[in-house]
Design a protein around this motif. Sequence first.
Motif, short mmCIF file in Angstrom:
data_model
loop_
_atom_site.label_atom_id
_atom_site.label_comp_id
_atom_site.label_asym_id
_atom_site.label_seq_id
_atom_site.Cartn_x
_atom_site.Cartn_y
_atom_site.Cartn_z
N MET A 20 5.31 3.02 2.92
CA MET A 20 4.19 2.27 3.53
C MET A 20 2.96 2.28 2.62
O MET A 20 2.31 1.25 2.45
CB MET A 20 3.85 2.88 4.90
CG MET A 20 4.91 2.67 5.97
SD MET A 20 4.53 3.57 7.48
CE MET A 20 3.00 2.77 7.94
N VAL A 21 2.66 3.46 2.05
CA VAL A 21 1.50 3.55 1.15
C VAL A 21 1.70 2.66 -0.06
O VAL A 21 0.79 1.95 -0.50
CB VAL A 21 1.25 5.01 0.73
CG1 VAL A 21 0.19 5.08 -0.37
CG2 VAL A 21 0.83 5.85 1.92
N GLY A 22 2.93 2.69 -0.61
CA GLY A 22 3.23 1.85 -1.77
C GLY A 22 3.04 0.37 -1.48
O GLY A 22 2.47 -0.37 -2.29
N ARG A 23 3.51 -0.07 -0.33
CA ARG A 23 3.37 -1.47 0.04
C ARG A 23 1.90 -1.84 0.21
O ARG A 23 1.45 -2.91 -0.23
CB ARG A 23 4.12 -1.76 1.35
CG ARG A 23 5.63 -1.68 1.25
CD ARG A 23 6.21 -2.71 0.32
NE ARG A 23 5.77 -4.07 0.62
CZ ARG A 23 6.12 -5.14 -0.07
NH1 ARG A 23 6.89 -5.01 -1.14
NH2 ARG A 23 5.70 -6.34 0.26
N VAL A 24 1.13 -0.98 0.86
CA VAL A 24 -0.30 -1.25 1.06
C VAL A 24 -1.01 -1.37 -0.29
O VAL A 24 -1.83 -2.27 -0.50
CB VAL A 24 -0.95 -0.15 1.92
CG1 VAL A 24 -2.47 -0.28 1.90
CG2 VAL A 24 -0.44 -0.23 3.35
N CYS A 25 -0.69 -0.47 -1.23
CA CYS A 25 -1.33 -0.50 -2.55
C CYS A 25 -1.01 -1.80 -3.29
O CYS A 25 -1.90 -2.44 -3.88
CB CYS A 25 -0.89 0.70 -3.38
SG CYS A 25 -1.53 2.28 -2.78
N LEU A 26 0.26 -2.19 -3.27
CA LEU A 26 0.64 -3.43 -3.94
C LEU A 26 -0.03 -4.64 -3.29
O LEU A 26 -0.48 -5.56 -3.98
CB LEU A 26 2.16 -3.59 -3.91
CG LEU A 26 2.96 -2.63 -4.82
CD1 LEU A 26 4.45 -2.81 -4.58
CD2 LEU A 26 2.62 -2.88 -6.28
N ASP A 27 -0.11 -4.65 -1.96
CA ASP A 27 -0.76 -5.76 -1.27
C ASP A 27 -2.24 -5.84 -1.64
O ASP A 27 -2.79 -6.94 -1.82
CB ASP A 27 -0.61 -5.60 0.25
CG ASP A 27 0.82 -5.86 0.71
OD1 ASP A 27 1.60 -6.44 -0.08
OD2 ASP A 27 1.16 -5.47 1.84
N MET A 28 -2.90 -4.70 -1.77
CA MET A 28 -4.32 -4.69 -2.13
C MET A 28 -4.52 -5.23 -3.55
O MET A 28 -5.47 -5.98 -3.81
CB MET A 28 -4.87 -3.26 -2.04
CG MET A 28 -5.04 -2.77 -0.60
SD MET A 28 -6.25 -3.73 0.33
CE MET A 28 -7.76 -3.30 -0.56
#
Length: 236
Positions: A1-9
């Motif tokens: 989840m953290v990885g996805r949030v970082c990539l989305d940002m």
Amino acid sequence: MVGRVCLDMLRARRSRREEPLEERLPDPVISRADAADPEQEALLADSVGLALLVVLESLTPAERLAFVLHDMFGLPFEQIAPIVDRTPVAAKKLASRARRRVRGATPTPDPDLGGQRRVADAFLAAARGGDFDALLAIHDPDVVLRADGGVLTGGMKVIRGAAAVAGQAATFQRMATSAATRPALVNGLAGLVNTIDDRLISVMSFTISDGKIAAIDILSDPDRLAHLNAARVSRW
């Protein structure tokens, strides 16, 4: 989840045409030179020095994520693939490419902290004397000096080569003679903290490989140093 949030940002920043952050040294983790706590043991076990963190920041987001999730957390590529929007084979290639860059760009620190400390002490003695020859003798021919003074110095400066780094002898001497200098562990490696009137003015980290200084990282950005616990450091 953290990885996805970082990539989305990161993707959102591109769509908003934001400027990338300036190159800078990562924030250090500092403790007493004789400290032994779980955080420092984990850092030392993984050889996570400032030099490695600098290299990690130079990777693309997908490379960094694949490398960290697989090599540091042991996540299989089948689980990493949907996070980075790649197939498992492509995710493996991302991690492999990042691994080659990390290994090629960061020297392996000597595991003996006592040996690291002796070299750091030799650096401090040579710096106090402004001794160019002594400084030259303890540096690897390909040593890299990274100095991050923040906006006051125009960001991070990089100096490469033993002669060029030893050529900073006058600067090292001013630092070593005007400040109270104490040994420390900085991200699991031998380092120094420098204070004037209990005010933290710089943090130095040494990557020592084969008995020579392979990298020096100096953080002197006053805005970032203000967040570190200078009062606690001054009591060491």
